[in-house]
Write a protein that holds these residues in place. Sequence first.
Motif, PDB file in Angstrom:
ATOM      1  N   ASP A  29       1.203  -1.055   0.004  1.00  9.77           N
ATOM      2  CA  ASP A  29       0.227   0.519   0.277  1.00  9.77           C
ATOM      3  C   ASP A  29       1.216   1.271  -0.091  1.00  9.77           C
ATOM      4  O   ASP A  29       2.284   1.088  -0.009  1.00  9.77           O
ATOM      5  CB  ASP A  29      -0.683  -0.095   1.405  1.00  9.77           C
ATOM      6  CG  ASP A  29      -2.297   1.314   0.987  1.00  9.77           C
ATOM      7  OD1 ASP A  29      -1.976   1.564  -0.481  1.00  9.77           O
ATOM      8  OD2 ASP A  29      -3.159   0.815   2.016  1.00  9.77           O
ATOM      9  N   ASN A  85       1.956   4.768   1.615  1.00 11.50           N
ATOM     10  CA  ASN A  85       2.013   5.409   2.830  1.00 11.50           C
ATOM     11  C   ASN A  85       2.500   6.538   2.360  1.00 11.50           C
ATOM     12  O   ASN A  85       3.485   7.176   1.876  1.00 11.50           O
ATOM     13  CB  ASN A  85       2.892   4.313   4.037  1.00 11.50           C
ATOM     14  CG  ASN A  85       2.242   3.608   4.868  1.00 11.50           C
ATOM     15  OD1 ASN A  85       1.248   3.312   4.165  1.00 11.50           O
ATOM     16  ND2 ASN A  85       2.489   2.288   4.074  1.00 11.50           N
ATOM     17  N   TYR A 115       5.242   3.210  -1.188  1.00  5.44           N
ATOM     18  CA  TYR A 115       5.163   1.417  -1.688  1.00  5.44           C
ATOM     19  C   TYR A 115       5.335   0.448  -0.911  1.00  5.44           C
ATOM     20  O   TYR A 115       6.865   0.521  -0.812  1.00  5.44           O
ATOM     21  CB  TYR A 115       4.739   1.319  -3.463  1.00  5.44           C
ATOM     22  CG  TYR A 115       4.187   0.405  -3.568  1.00  5.44           C
ATOM     23  CD1 TYR A 115       2.548   0.198  -3.634  1.00  5.44           C
ATOM     24  CD2 TYR A 115       4.596  -1.053  -4.340  1.00  5.44           C
ATOM     25  CE1 TYR A 115       1.336  -0.675  -3.965  1.00  5.44           C
ATOM     26  CE2 TYR A 115       3.266  -1.995  -4.922  1.00  5.44           C
ATOM     27  CZ  TYR A 115       1.665  -1.279  -4.587  1.00  5.44           C
ATOM     28  OH  TYR A 115       1.389  -2.291  -4.707  1.00  5.44           O
ATOM     29  N   ASN A 137       4.161  -2.218   4.802  1.00  3.62           N
ATOM     30  CA  ASN A 137       3.266  -1.806   5.777  1.00  3.62           C
ATOM     31  C   ASN A 137       1.679  -0.909   5.861  1.00  3.62           C
ATOM     32  O   ASN A 137       1.509  -0.098   5.322  1.00  3.62           O
ATOM     33  CB  ASN A 137       4.030  -0.654   6.089  1.00  3.62           C
ATOM     34  CG  ASN A 137       3.810  -0.277   8.306  1.00  3.62           C
ATOM     35  OD1 ASN A 137       2.780  -0.869   8.784  1.00  3.62           O
ATOM     36  ND2 ASN A 137       4.095   1.471   8.157  1.00  3.62           N
ATOM     37  N   ARG A 138       0.364  -2.171   6.213  1.00  4.55           N
ATOM     38  CA  ARG A 138      -0.266  -1.787   6.444  1.00  4.55           C
ATOM     39  C   ARG A 138      -1.467  -2.043   7.381  1.00  4.55           C
ATOM     40  O   ARG A 138      -0.940  -3.253   7.567  1.00  4.55           O
ATOM     41  CB  ARG A 138      -0.837  -1.740   5.361  1.00  4.55           C
ATOM     42  CG  ARG A 138      -1.271  -3.689   4.129  1.00  4.55           C
ATOM     43  CD  ARG A 138      -1.887  -3.891   3.180  1.00  4.55           C
ATOM     44  NE  ARG A 138      -3.156  -3.589   2.276  1.00  4.55           N
ATOM     45  CZ  ARG A 138      -3.734  -2.885   2.073  1.00  4.55           C
ATOM     46  NH1 ARG A 138      -2.897  -2.877   0.611  1.00  4.55           N
ATOM     47  NH2 ARG A 138      -4.704  -2.495   1.865  1.00  4.55           N
ATOM     48  N   ASN A 150      -1.443  -6.785   7.718  1.00  3.17           N
ATOM     49  CA  ASN A 150      -0.231  -7.192   7.465  1.00  3.17           C
ATOM     50  C   ASN A 150       0.479  -7.386   8.883  1.00  3.17           C
ATOM     51  O   ASN A 150       1.136  -7.532   9.066  1.00  3.17           O
ATOM     52  CB  ASN A 150       1.032  -6.452   6.112  1.00  3.17           C
ATOM     53  CG  ASN A 150       0.301  -6.866   4.617  1.00  3.17           C
ATOM     54  OD1 ASN A 150      -0.118  -7.798   4.850  1.00  3.17           O
ATOM     55  ND2 ASN A 150       0.590  -6.268   4.107  1.00  3.17           N
ATOM     56  N   CYS A 205       1.670  -3.977  14.912  1.00  3.54           N
ATOM     57  CA  CYS A 205       0.516  -3.444  14.733  1.00  3.54           C
ATOM     58  C   CYS A 205       0.613  -2.810  15.932  1.00  3.54           C
ATOM     59  O   CYS A 205       1.066  -3.631  17.454  1.00  3.54           O
ATOM     60  CB  CYS A 205      -0.385  -3.481  14.411  1.00  3.54           C
ATOM     61  SG  CYS A 205      -1.285  -4.880  15.279  1.00  3.54           S
ATOM     62  N   ASP A 252      -6.344  -1.550  13.993  1.00  3.20           N
ATOM     63  CA  ASP A 252      -5.893  -2.314  12.864  1.00  3.20           C
ATOM     64  C   ASP A 252      -7.218  -2.454  12.448  1.00  3.20           C
ATOM     65  O   ASP A 252      -7.444  -2.731  11.047  1.00  3.20           O
ATOM     66  CB  ASP A 252      -4.800  -2.330  13.221  1.00  3.20           C
ATOM     67  CG  ASP A 252      -3.419  -1.338  13.130  1.00  3.20           C
ATOM     68  OD1 ASP A 252      -3.549  -0.592  12.538  1.00  3.20           O
ATOM     69  OD2 ASP A 252      -2.527  -1.957  13.151  1.00  3.20           O
ATOM     70  N   GLN A 312      -9.942  -0.853  10.751  1.00  2.00           N
ATOM     71  CA  GLN A 312      -9.434  -0.782   8.828  1.00  2.00           C
ATOM     72  C   GLN A 312      -9.067  -1.306   8.730  1.00  2.00           C
ATOM     73  O   GLN A 312      -8.277  -1.713   6.688  1.00  2.00           O
ATOM     74  CB  GLN A 312      -7.934   0.309   8.847  1.00  2.00           C
ATOM     75  CG  GLN A 312      -7.885   1.345   9.739  1.00  2.00           C
ATOM     76  CD  GLN A 312      -6.942   2.285  10.063  1.00  2.00           C
ATOM     77  OE1 GLN A 312      -5.554   1.769   9.999  1.00  2.00           O
ATOM     78  NE2 GLN A 312      -6.596   3.342  10.990  1.00  2.00           N
ATOM     79  N   TRP A 313      -9.400  -2.468   8.814  1.00  2.00           N
ATOM     80  CA  TRP A 313      -9.179  -3.930   7.925  1.00  2.00           C
ATOM     81  C   TRP A 313     -10.184  -3.574   6.488  1.00  2.00           C
ATOM     82  O   TRP A 313     -11.139  -3.770   6.658  1.00  2.00           O
ATOM     83  CB  TRP A 313      -9.017  -5.202   8.687  1.00  2.00           C
ATOM     84  CG  TRP A 313      -8.915  -6.834   7.741  1.00  2.00           C
ATOM     85  CD1 TRP A 313      -9.275  -6.873   6.265  1.00  2.00           C
ATOM     86  CD2 TRP A 313      -7.935  -7.180   8.086  1.00  2.00           C
ATOM     87  NE1 TRP A 313      -9.090  -8.405   6.654  1.00  2.00           N
ATOM     88  CE2 TRP A 313      -8.342  -8.704   7.234  1.00  2.00           C
ATOM     89  CE3 TRP A 313      -7.099  -8.046   9.535  1.00  2.00           C
ATOM     90  CZ2 TRP A 313      -6.948  -9.628   7.018  1.00  2.00           C
ATOM     91  CZ3 TRP A 313      -6.364  -9.341   9.517  1.00  2.00           C
ATOM     92  CH2 TRP A 313      -6.304 -10.387   7.879  1.00  2.00           C
ATOM     93  N   GLN A 314      -9.542  -3.803   5.528  1.00  2.00           N
ATOM     94  CA  GLN A 314     -10.129  -3.408   4.388  1.00  2.00           C
ATOM     95  C   GLN A 314     -10.629  -5.096   3.754  1.00  2.00           C
ATOM     96  O   GLN A 314      -9.959  -6.068   3.799  1.00  2.00           O
ATOM     97  CB  GLN A 314     -10.032  -3.250   3.063  1.00  2.00           C
ATOM     98  CG  GLN A 314      -9.142  -1.433   3.949  1.00  2.00           C
ATOM     99  CD  GLN A 314      -8.593  -0.705   3.127  1.00  2.00           C
ATOM    100  OE1 GLN A 314      -8.118  -0.927   1.926  1.00  2.00           O
ATOM    101  NE2 GLN A 314      -7.635   0.333   3.189  1.00  2.00           N
TER     102      GLN A 314
END
Length: 425
Positions: free
Chosen positions: A152, A154, A190, A193-194, A197, A233, A239, A242-244
């Motif tokens: 992702d 950041n 890119y 770190n999201r 993960n 985290c 988090d 924010q999990w998509q």
Amino acid sequence: MPDFTVREYAFISIAYEGCPDPTLDHAYISGKAFEHLCGLSASFSKHGAKVFELAGRRKLKLDQYVGVIETPCGTRIEILPKHVELNGTDDQDIIQQERKLLQKMLSVSLHLPYREAGSANLNRFKQPLHEWIMTQFLASFERLVQRGLRFDYNRVQEEQNFLRGQLQHVKYMRQLLTKKHIFPIEHDVYEVNRPENRLIRTALEVVCKKSKDASNWKLAQELRLMTNEIPRCQKIKQDFRQWQSGRLLALYAEIKPWTELILGEYMPVSTQGEWRGMSLLFPMEKLFEHYVAYHLRRNLPEYTVKTQYATEHICQHQERRIFKLKPDIFIECLKAKPIVMDTKWKLIDQSDRAGRYGLKDSDIQQMFAYSHYYLKHDSDVVLVYPYRKDKFTQPLDDFKFRLPSSAKLRVVPFNVDDPKNFKII
């Protein structure tokens, strides 16, 4: 510290010199572990969750919660359902059968993407519940790494000797003349770190510390080295929010429930700020309810099966309806009359007519209320109890309510080992 395996309603006592060997119905643990359980018991009781019951100064009795409890001193207690009759059966066989049942119920109730991959899983029931969960998590993580982790963009703010991205003009104009060769810039990176993960990496760290299974520990260490660049985290709940989901993150759907189990530490009530270890506790009443409803949906595809259906109330108070009636299962179909069901995780005996088969007055009264408010005494209400070999194998004779109608109560068995044939229509 040793691990212990017991079943529902077992006793837990403080170990003493010359105490008997632990069994499925009685475990002997250290004084420190016992004190911790007593503290948990008091904490749960304040919130209305009955997990332990004091049975003396040095003895606790478990209730209808199953799962795993870990104490600060490292003692782990695995609590299994009380389903298989002892009758001289080998303890290890009973443990494997109970673990198999619990794993199936958890997979259904928590919508776990449980896979059985041939001979590699033939010995899975020899693992305690927490090791089984870690095994499934590691297998999902390994598949995810093989298919590729998602990256992702950041936003990063930093100072560099070169321009990249966007120059922060205000900061640059306020800099000293001696630092004019330094550029405060802002740009996107890119990277791996999201939130998803980070959570998986944090769960992996827990597995590395908690697993006592050699194969689990080895795989966890390998995955740890392969994903070393992912940070842990700092705010787990944030988090998870924010999990998509979506097409690009479809591969993450499989591992999310296992990550929640490891990091969420399911407990009957919140014990934030206190030691929890890898503690996973589930009420058997709820697991049984979801398990029955799941197989009803599969066995009766033409019917609509709803759980915790709540549209009626017993009382009217100050022009408001209060005291909600909430049957476990509500079944309806356009071509048939609706049916209300309640599930009870309790062993009854079809031959004990003098003791009313073990049925409770409160359960019968509850079913009468469901019949009155939901069905207008025009259809059946059903009580579902676990099947017992030689004890409860056939539905009891119908109980007719004392009303000028055909309303009746049916009491039927549900075979948790063979649920495919369960039909009440």
